[in-house]
Design a protein around this motif. Structure first.
Motif, PDB file in Angstrom:
ATOM      1  N   CYS A 231       0.850  -1.186   0.000  1.00  0.00           N
ATOM      2  CA  CYS A 231       0.000   0.000   0.000  1.00  0.00           C
ATOM      3  C   CYS A 231       0.896   1.250   0.000  1.00  0.00           C
ATOM      4  O   CYS A 231       2.112   1.164   0.067  1.00  0.00           O
ATOM      5  CB  CYS A 231      -0.904  -0.055   1.222  1.00  0.00           C
ATOM      6  SG  CYS A 231      -2.426   0.897   1.095  1.00  0.00           S
ATOM      7  N   CYS A 253      -3.715  -1.406  -2.459  1.00  0.00           N
ATOM      8  CA  CYS A 253      -4.675  -0.696  -1.601  1.00  0.00           C
ATOM      9  C   CYS A 253      -6.110  -0.946  -2.084  1.00  0.00           C
ATOM     10  O   CYS A 253      -6.430  -0.715  -3.248  1.00  0.00           O
ATOM     11  CB  CYS A 253      -4.409   0.800  -1.615  1.00  0.00           C
ATOM     12  SG  CYS A 253      -5.563   1.663  -0.519  1.00  0.00           S
ATOM     13  N   ARG A 255      -8.537   0.756  -1.860  1.00  0.00           N
ATOM     14  CA  ARG A 255      -9.145   1.971  -2.428  1.00  0.00           C
ATOM     15  C   ARG A 255      -9.231   1.896  -3.940  1.00  0.00           C
ATOM     16  O   ARG A 255     -10.119   2.480  -4.547  1.00  0.00           O
ATOM     17  CB  ARG A 255      -8.302   3.198  -2.079  1.00  0.00           C
ATOM     18  CG  ARG A 255      -8.484   3.693  -0.683  1.00  0.00           C
ATOM     19  CD  ARG A 255      -7.633   4.926  -0.462  1.00  0.00           C
ATOM     20  NE  ARG A 255      -7.534   5.233   0.949  1.00  0.00           N
ATOM     21  CZ  ARG A 255      -8.404   5.986   1.608  1.00  0.00           C
ATOM     22  NH1 ARG A 255      -9.418   6.531   0.991  1.00  0.00           N
ATOM     23  NH2 ARG A 255      -8.254   6.198   2.898  1.00  0.00           N
ATOM     24  N   CYS A 298      -7.564   0.815   4.727  1.00  0.00           N
ATOM     25  CA  CYS A 298      -6.433   1.421   4.026  1.00  0.00           C
ATOM     26  C   CYS A 298      -5.355   1.720   5.040  1.00  0.00           C
ATOM     27  O   CYS A 298      -5.622   2.193   6.140  1.00  0.00           O
ATOM     28  CB  CYS A 298      -6.858   2.696   3.312  1.00  0.00           C
ATOM     29  SG  CYS A 298      -5.469   3.556   2.534  1.00  0.00           S
ATOM     30  N   CYS A 299      -4.113   1.476   4.639  1.00  0.00           N
ATOM     31  CA  CYS A 299      -2.994   1.647   5.562  1.00  0.00           C
ATOM     32  C   CYS A 299      -2.690   3.121   5.822  1.00  0.00           C
ATOM     33  O   CYS A 299      -1.942   3.454   6.730  1.00  0.00           O
ATOM     34  CB  CYS A 299      -1.768   0.956   5.012  1.00  0.00           C
ATOM     35  SG  CYS A 299      -1.167   1.738   3.525  1.00  0.00           S
ATOM     36  N   LEU A 300      -3.271   4.020   5.047  1.00  0.00           N
ATOM     37  CA  LEU A 300      -2.982   5.437   5.263  1.00  0.00           C
ATOM     38  C   LEU A 300      -3.801   6.028   6.398  1.00  0.00           C
ATOM     39  O   LEU A 300      -3.545   7.123   6.861  1.00  0.00           O
ATOM     40  CB  LEU A 300      -3.232   6.232   3.974  1.00  0.00           C
ATOM     41  CG  LEU A 300      -2.176   6.020   2.898  1.00  0.00           C
ATOM     42  CD1 LEU A 300      -2.561   6.756   1.634  1.00  0.00           C
ATOM     43  CD2 LEU A 300      -0.807   6.465   3.372  1.00  0.00           C
TER      44      LEU A 300
HETATM   45 ZN   LIG Z   1      -4.259   2.299   1.244  1.00  0.00          ZN
END
Ligand SMILES: [Zn+2]
Length: 341
Positions: A231, A253, A255, A298-300
């Protein structure tokens, strides 16, 4: 005298004590109405599952009018049949909790065409769902590790929450190895053999046919000519570790797999800066169906949830509390979908 709309969607009883069970000789609507009108009933009883004495799996659903009396028992001033025997199905499932609307909906899915499904479940409790029409949520997630953590968390939240409307879950699970294979088909690698791959952490247990796999969380030195399978957060960590972008990136991701109507252009993405220059595989087909409510991660996102019209994101390492919050926000978009008596 009766306030409930018999055609309202997903009618369920909010309390077990609202529902009583009675054995009767006939399920004929006129005789049911006559039988229960004026008959003494417990103060909390609002619905009666009428079962035929000789065939207990044959049922009808009756509603009692109440006059507001505080007496422990009082005669019901009126009764009406909400669903006749021909419209009712009876399900016995020891795993279903009749107090959880999604469990009632799951039982109803096994009885297509039934307008009312009576469920005898855990603790031998009996309840019902009238006009089952559960809210559909699509969980979009990436594996491995398999099975999908997010889908499992959603199931666990739904299995233990009486405050959520009936929900059915569709899993749209993306295998990151398929994304890598697709990226390689699109741009074959020099030298023929598979290039090394870098994945975010060893815990994921990614096994990729023939390719050497390194793990970003082990900070391997020196940097290799690898393709990063991960991601945006992994890409930033790579840049931090090595001061440069990886040779290739396949962005997994979730997304990227959610329909454009939900995310593109709504301006709420936390990362508008785009990729750091490395090639990124195009989005895979199979985005969630238009109009579906989407739950993904999501990793963000560090903590909390991120809301978009029709979609809610949780962090990669979401807590059950965050997953529950996300579900509450999603089903909130279907106001009126649950008729809780
Ligand atoms: Zn992500």
């Amino acid at each position: 005298m009766f306030e409930l709309d018999p055609a309202a969607p997903n009618v369920t009883a909010s309390r077990y004590r609202q529902v009583s069970v009675a054995a009767v000789d006939s399920l004929d609507p006129a005789s049911l109405t006559a039988h229960f009108t004026g008959r003494e009933a417990y103060v909390r009883t609002r619905f009666v599952v009428a079962r035929r004495r000789d065939r207990p799996e044959r049922v009808a659903l009756v509603e009692l009018a109440r006059d507001g009396s505080a007496d422990l028992f009082s005669p019901a001033p009126a009764a009406r049949v909400l669903a006749g025997a021909e419209e009712c199905a009876y399900v016995r499932d020891d795993r279903a909790d009749p107090g959880i609307a999604s469990h009632l909906a799951a039982a109803a899915q096994r009885c297509p065409g039934a307008r009312c499904v009576v469920v005898e479940g855990r603790y031998s409790h009996i309840s019902f769902i009238l006009n089952p029409d559960p809210i559909e949520v699509t969980v979009v997630d990436v594996v491995p590790p398999a099975p999908s953590k997010l889908a499992d968390q959603v199931r666990r939240v739904l299995d233990s929450t009486e405050e959520l409307p009936p929900v059915t879950v569709t899993e749209q699970i993306i295998d990151s190895r398929d994304l890598l294979a697709e990226a390689r088909r699109r741009s074959p690698e020099p030298g023929g053999g598979p290039q090394p791959v870098l994945v975010p952490c060893r815990g994921g247990g990614v096994d990729i046919d023939g390719a050497a796999v390194s793990y970003l969380d082990e900070r391997p030195e020196p940097a290799g000519p690898w393709t990063l399978l991960g991601c945006e957060r992994s890409r930033r960590i790579h840049d931090w570790f090595y001061g440069a972008a990886p040779a290739g990136v396949v962005d997994w991701c979730p997304r990227r797999f959610v329909g454009p109507g939900i995310l593109a252009g709504d301006g709420a993405s936390p990362d508008a800066s785009g990729p750091s220059g490395a090639p990124v595989a195009p989005a895979a087909p199979g985005a969630a169906a238009p109009g579906a409510l989407v739950l993904s991660r999501c990793c963000l996102l560090e903590e909390g949830v991120e809301r978009h019209p029709g979609a809610v994101w949780v962090p990669w390492g979401a807590t059950l509390g965050e997953v529950r919050q996300a579900l509450e926000l999603l089903v909130g978009e279907r106001a009126g979908a649950w008729t809780r008596t």
